[in-house]
Design a protein around this motif. Structure first.
Motif, PDB file in Angstrom:
ATOM      1  N   GLU A  47       0.743  -1.208  -0.008  1.00 21.74           N
ATOM      2  CA  GLU A  47       0.183  -0.219   0.158  1.00 21.74           C
ATOM      3  C   GLU A  47       0.799   1.429   0.211  1.00 21.74           C
ATOM      4  O   GLU A  47       0.346   2.354  -0.619  1.00 21.74           O
ATOM      5  CB  GLU A  47      -1.150   0.002   1.182  1.00 21.74           C
ATOM      6  N   ARG A 100      -7.611  -5.634   2.003  1.00 21.89           N
ATOM      7  CA  ARG A 100      -6.512  -5.037   2.442  1.00 21.89           C
ATOM      8  C   ARG A 100      -5.991  -5.660   3.825  1.00 21.89           C
ATOM      9  O   ARG A 100      -6.909  -6.165   4.553  1.00 21.89           O
ATOM     10  CB  ARG A 100      -6.776  -3.725   2.926  1.00 21.89           C
ATOM     11  N   THR A 101      -4.598  -5.639   3.977  1.00 24.66           N
ATOM     12  CA  THR A 101      -4.105  -6.088   5.267  1.00 24.66           C
ATOM     13  C   THR A 101      -3.403  -5.110   6.000  1.00 24.66           C
ATOM     14  O   THR A 101      -2.824  -4.174   5.483  1.00 24.66           O
ATOM     15  CB  THR A 101      -3.442  -7.398   5.232  1.00 24.66           C
ATOM     16  N   GLU A 102      -3.408  -5.180   7.475  1.00 24.11           N
ATOM     17  CA  GLU A 102      -2.355  -4.164   8.015  1.00 24.11           C
ATOM     18  C   GLU A 102      -1.118  -4.390   8.033  1.00 24.11           C
ATOM     19  O   GLU A 102      -0.388  -3.591   8.340  1.00 24.11           O
ATOM     20  CB  GLU A 102      -3.074  -4.155   9.548  1.00 24.11           C
ATOM     21  N   THR A 103      -0.528  -5.761   7.613  1.00 28.47           N
ATOM     22  CA  THR A 103       0.815  -6.139   8.031  1.00 28.47           C
ATOM     23  C   THR A 103       1.053  -6.940   6.607  1.00 28.47           C
ATOM     24  O   THR A 103       0.082  -7.249   5.824  1.00 28.47           O
ATOM     25  CB  THR A 103       1.112  -7.092   9.128  1.00 28.47           C
ATOM     26  N   PRO A 149       4.727  -4.257   9.762  1.00 30.71           N
ATOM     27  CA  PRO A 149       3.815  -3.155   9.628  1.00 30.71           C
ATOM     28  C   PRO A 149       3.787  -2.524   8.219  1.00 30.71           C
ATOM     29  O   PRO A 149       3.805  -1.396   8.099  1.00 30.71           O
ATOM     30  CB  PRO A 149       4.004  -2.162  10.758  1.00 30.71           C
ATOM     31  N   TYR A 150       3.653  -3.343   7.201  1.00 29.03           N
ATOM     32  CA  TYR A 150       3.535  -2.941   5.822  1.00 29.03           C
ATOM     33  C   TYR A 150       2.070  -3.358   5.228  1.00 29.03           C
ATOM     34  O   TYR A 150       2.067  -4.530   4.838  1.00 29.03           O
ATOM     35  CB  TYR A 150       4.694  -3.403   4.952  1.00 29.03           C
ATOM     36  N   PRO A 151       1.130  -2.486   5.141  1.00 29.50           N
ATOM     37  CA  PRO A 151      -0.022  -2.840   4.625  1.00 29.50           C
ATOM     38  C   PRO A 151       0.102  -3.389   3.065  1.00 29.50           C
ATOM     39  O   PRO A 151       0.642  -2.892   2.512  1.00 29.50           O
ATOM     40  CB  PRO A 151      -1.053  -1.829   4.674  1.00 29.50           C
TER      41      PRO A 151
END
Length: 71
Positions: free
Chosen positions: A34, A53-56, A62-64
């Protein structure tokens, strides 16, 4: 993964590589960081849309990630 050197962007190499992947390998799903808006815009230009979409990232960092598919 698809990477184009900065000085080679805008010359059609990415588009040709994506078309090859779509035609020869039936590429319909991709994952893009992202935090890479240029890549996201390129894939959208090539007809892909975000569906998840993912948060990690896949290693839990911690890279969406955006999961995108071709229409």
């Amino acid at each position: 993964m698809l990477f184009i050197a900065g000085e080679q962007r805008g010359k059609g190499f990415g588009k040709k590589l994506m078309q090859y992947g779509i035609e020869q390998y039936d590429v319909n799903f991709l994952t893009v960081n992202e935090q890479n808006p240029l890549a996201k815009s390129f894939y959208e230009y090539m007809g892909f849309q975000t569906f998840q979409r993912t948060e990690t990232d896949e290693q839990g960092n911690p890279y969406p990630l955006l999961y995108i598919k071709r229409n």
